[in-house]
Design a protein around this motif. Structure first.
Motif, PDB file in Angstrom:
ATOM      1  N   UNK A 182     -13.866  -1.210  -1.711  1.00 34.32           N
ATOM      2  CA  UNK A 182     -14.260  -2.608  -1.897  1.00 34.32           C
ATOM      3  C   UNK A 182     -14.622  -3.182  -0.532  1.00 34.32           C
ATOM      4  N   UNK A 183     -15.796  -3.798  -0.464  1.00 36.45           N
ATOM      5  CA  UNK A 183     -16.333  -4.206   0.842  1.00 36.45           C
ATOM      6  C   UNK A 183     -16.547  -5.716   0.871  1.00 36.45           C
ATOM      7  N   UNK A 184     -16.037  -6.328   1.914  1.00 32.55           N
ATOM      8  CA  UNK A 184     -16.154  -7.774   2.050  1.00 32.55           C
ATOM      9  C   UNK A 184     -16.941  -8.140   3.299  1.00 32.55           C
ATOM     10  N   UNK A 185     -17.444  -9.354   3.326  1.00 34.29           N
ATOM     11  CA  UNK A 185     -18.156  -9.851   4.498  1.00 34.29           C
ATOM     12  C   UNK A 185     -17.794 -11.308   4.725  1.00 34.29           C
ATOM     13  N   UNK A 186     -17.915 -11.681   5.978  1.00 32.72           N
ATOM     14  CA  UNK A 186     -17.593 -13.038   6.385  1.00 32.72           C
ATOM     15  C   UNK A 186     -18.776 -13.594   7.149  1.00 32.72           C
ATOM     16  N   UNK A 187     -19.239 -14.770   6.785  1.00 28.36           N
ATOM     17  CA  UNK A 187     -20.311 -15.423   7.551  1.00 28.36           C
ATOM     18  C   UNK A 187     -19.871 -16.841   7.915  1.00 28.36           C
ATOM     19  N   UNK A 188     -20.491 -17.371   8.964  1.00 27.50           N
ATOM     20  CA  UNK A 188     -20.222 -18.746   9.385  1.00 27.50           C
ATOM     21  C   UNK A 188     -21.532 -19.521   9.290  1.00 27.50           C
ATOM     22  N   UNK A 189     -21.508 -20.638   8.602  1.00 26.10           N
ATOM     23  CA  UNK A 189     -22.704 -21.472   8.507  1.00 26.10           C
ATOM     24  C   UNK A 189     -22.611 -22.623   9.500  1.00 26.10           C
ATOM     25  N   UNK A 200     -30.342 -20.713   4.444  1.00 22.82           N
ATOM     26  CA  UNK A 200     -30.947 -20.366   3.162  1.00 22.82           C
ATOM     27  C   UNK A 200     -31.829 -19.115   3.285  1.00 22.82           C
ATOM     28  N   UNK A 201     -32.308 -18.828   4.490  1.00 27.61           N
ATOM     29  CA  UNK A 201     -32.985 -17.544   4.729  1.00 27.61           C
ATOM     30  C   UNK A 201     -31.954 -16.411   4.697  1.00 27.61           C
ATOM     31  N   UNK A 202     -30.766 -16.723   5.248  1.00 33.58           N
ATOM     32  CA  UNK A 202     -29.711 -15.705   5.327  1.00 33.58           C
ATOM     33  C   UNK A 202     -29.180 -15.298   3.954  1.00 33.58           C
ATOM     34  N   UNK A 203     -29.051 -16.288   3.043  1.00 34.99           N
ATOM     35  CA  UNK A 203     -28.350 -16.051   1.775  1.00 34.99           C
ATOM     36  C   UNK A 203     -28.857 -14.802   1.038  1.00 34.99           C
ATOM     37  N   UNK A 204     -30.174 -14.667   0.783  1.00 37.36           N
ATOM     38  CA  UNK A 204     -30.613 -13.464   0.058  1.00 37.36           C
ATOM     39  C   UNK A 204     -30.447 -12.182   0.875  1.00 37.36           C
ATOM     40  N   UNK A 205     -30.465 -12.302   2.192  1.00 30.79           N
ATOM     41  CA  UNK A 205     -30.279 -11.101   3.035  1.00 30.79           C
ATOM     42  C   UNK A 205     -28.842 -10.604   2.885  1.00 30.79           C
ATOM     43  N   UNK A 247     -25.351 -27.729   1.133  1.00 32.73           N
ATOM     44  CA  UNK A 247     -25.794 -26.439   1.673  1.00 32.73           C
ATOM     45  C   UNK A 247     -25.162 -25.280   0.899  1.00 32.73           C
ATOM     46  N   UNK A 248     -23.861 -25.359   0.666  1.00 34.44           N
ATOM     47  CA  UNK A 248     -23.178 -24.268  -0.046  1.00 34.44           C
ATOM     48  C   UNK A 248     -23.746 -24.121  -1.458  1.00 34.44           C
ATOM     49  N   UNK A 249     -23.978 -25.231  -2.126  1.00 38.50           N
ATOM     50  CA  UNK A 249     -24.535 -25.158  -3.486  1.00 38.50           C
ATOM     51  C   UNK A 249     -25.890 -24.439  -3.445  1.00 38.50           C
ATOM     52  N   UNK A 250     -26.721 -24.771  -2.468  1.00 36.55           N
ATOM     53  CA  UNK A 250     -28.038 -24.128  -2.354  1.00 36.55           C
ATOM     54  C   UNK A 250     -27.887 -22.650  -1.977  1.00 36.55           C
ATOM     55  N   UNK A 251     -26.908 -22.345  -1.137  1.00 37.31           N
ATOM     56  CA  UNK A 251     -26.646 -20.961  -0.723  1.00 37.31           C
ATOM     57  C   UNK A 251     -26.228 -20.140  -1.948  1.00 37.31           C
ATOM     58  N   UNK A 252     -25.319 -20.711  -2.741  1.00 38.28           N
ATOM     59  CA  UNK A 252     -24.825 -19.996  -3.925  1.00 38.28           C
ATOM     60  C   UNK A 252     -25.956 -19.707  -4.909  1.00 38.28           C
ATOM     61  N   UNK A 253     -26.892 -20.634  -5.020  1.00 34.96           N
ATOM     62  CA  UNK A 253     -28.038 -20.396  -5.909  1.00 34.96           C
ATOM     63  C   UNK A 253     -28.796 -19.130  -5.508  1.00 34.96           C
ATOM     64  N   UNK A 254     -28.754 -18.794  -4.216  1.00 32.69           N
ATOM     65  CA  UNK A 254     -29.594 -17.717  -3.672  1.00 32.69           C
ATOM     66  C   UNK A 254     -28.865 -16.393  -3.513  1.00 32.69           C
ATOM     67  N   UNK A 255     -27.607 -16.331  -3.911  1.00 31.46           N
ATOM     68  CA  UNK A 255     -26.915 -15.029  -3.850  1.00 31.46           C
ATOM     69  C   UNK A 255     -26.696 -14.523  -5.270  1.00 31.46           C
TER      70      UNK A 255
END
Ligand code: SF4
Length: 304
Positions: A182-189, A200-205, A247-255
């Motif tokens: 199981x693999x996790x990742x951490x990002x800072x916005x 929002x460019x980062x989210x799909x990446x 921002x988080x709501x828009x980020x979630x839309x893109x993952x």
């Protein structure tokens, strides 16, 4: 995803275990190669490891003793609870030889009630043989390896003195996931130089990586860090809670909808935080976010 608007960790982990589990943080006395000179010195500009440890977690005590202290802390409320040992502070795969690491992880797993490991580390601090071992272990117990990715932008990673690029993170994630771990990742916005558009460019990446669990944090400027000095010299924008919710709501839309989201916020001790100061607890933030998403018809994965 159940009837929720995003795929939250609490709901997901209840599908993994037939009982309630709680993470207990362990400070096994690891150091960090981005501080001791082997990769870099001075550390990431945002980092203050003093904010990592809850009170029961003290590297002067053995791993088993820290876990027992954590258990005593949580078991008062839920006696039937089981535990995940969370190797959180610093870089928790940064020790040689591999046998030494194995002894640490074994010590944690030998504690009664500990049913798995969550190991936080840097993407440049895992080897093939370590991942092979963790892959074996993951066939017997729950194991998550959690990588600090922080940003998908190499210019930002250089500016925060991260010491690795995004490709390194991509590689480490792929090599971990292909072993069935199981693999996790951490990002800072909100890192300096990264506005809404970059996030929002980062989210799909980030979503395209082979990760199971994602933690997102707002940038917090912590006293005593390099970033605090930079901020004092030249203040830059940090998100208000309202901006960050949008921002988080828009980020979630893109993952992707199946990506488990563990956190949206980090809550460092208020006395340590220079900016932003929201005065919101994690669950209060989550409630505001859900209300915002509901009101605006937003769901995770909608635009993925
Ligand atoms: S954030 Fe992690 S990698 Fe960066 S300096 Fe702190 S402990 Fe080291």
């Amino acid at each position: 995803m159940n009837n929720q608007l995003y795929n939250d960790y609490g709901t997901w982990i209840r599908t993994v275990f037939p009982y309630r589990v709680q993470k207990i943080s362990v400070d096994a006395g690891f150091s960090c190669p981005n501080r001791d000179g082997s990769i870099g010195s001075g550390g990431c500009t945002f980092c203050d490891n003093n904010t990592f440890n809850p009170p029961y977690c003290n590297p002067a005590h053995t791993i088993a003793a820290q876990l027992e202290a954590g258990k005593a802390f949580f078991a008062r409320k839920y006696p039937e609870m089981r535990y995940l040992a969370y190797f959180q502070a610093y870089t928790n795969t940064y020790a040689q030889p591999l046998e030494r690491l194995k002894r640490m992880y074994d010590e944690a797993l030998s504690v009664d009630g500990v049913v798995g490991l969550v190991i936080g580390t840097r993407p440049d601090c895992v080897t093939g043989s370590l991942l092979d071992y963790m892959g074996e272990l993951a066939r017997q117990v729950f194991v998550t390896v959690e990588y600090g990715i922080e940003s998908a932008n190499d210019a930002t990673l250089a500016a925060i003195n991260r010491g690795h690029d995004f490709e390194c993170a991509r590689r480490a994630v792929a090599e971990t996931a292909e072993r069935g771990i199981t693999t996790g990742a951490h990002v800072i916005l909100g890192l300096p130089g990264e506005g809404r558009e970059e996030s929002l460019r980062q989210a799909p990446i980030v979503s395209s990586l082979d990760i199971d669990v994602l933690k997102i944090h707002q940038l917090q400027i912590i006293k005593g860090t390099k970033m605090a000095e930079e901020y004092a010299r030249k203040p830059f924008h940090t998100y208000s809670a309202e901006e960050y919710i949008e921002l988080i709501a828009s980020y979630l839309q893109r993952i992707r909808a199946d990506l488990v989201v563990e956190r949206f916020t980090s809550q460092s001790p208020q006395g340590m935080v220079i900016a932003p100061k929201w005065g919101l607890k994690n669950h209060e933030f989550a409630n505001l976010l859900v209300n915002y998403m509901r009101k605006n018809g937003i769901r995770q994965g909608q635009l993925a």
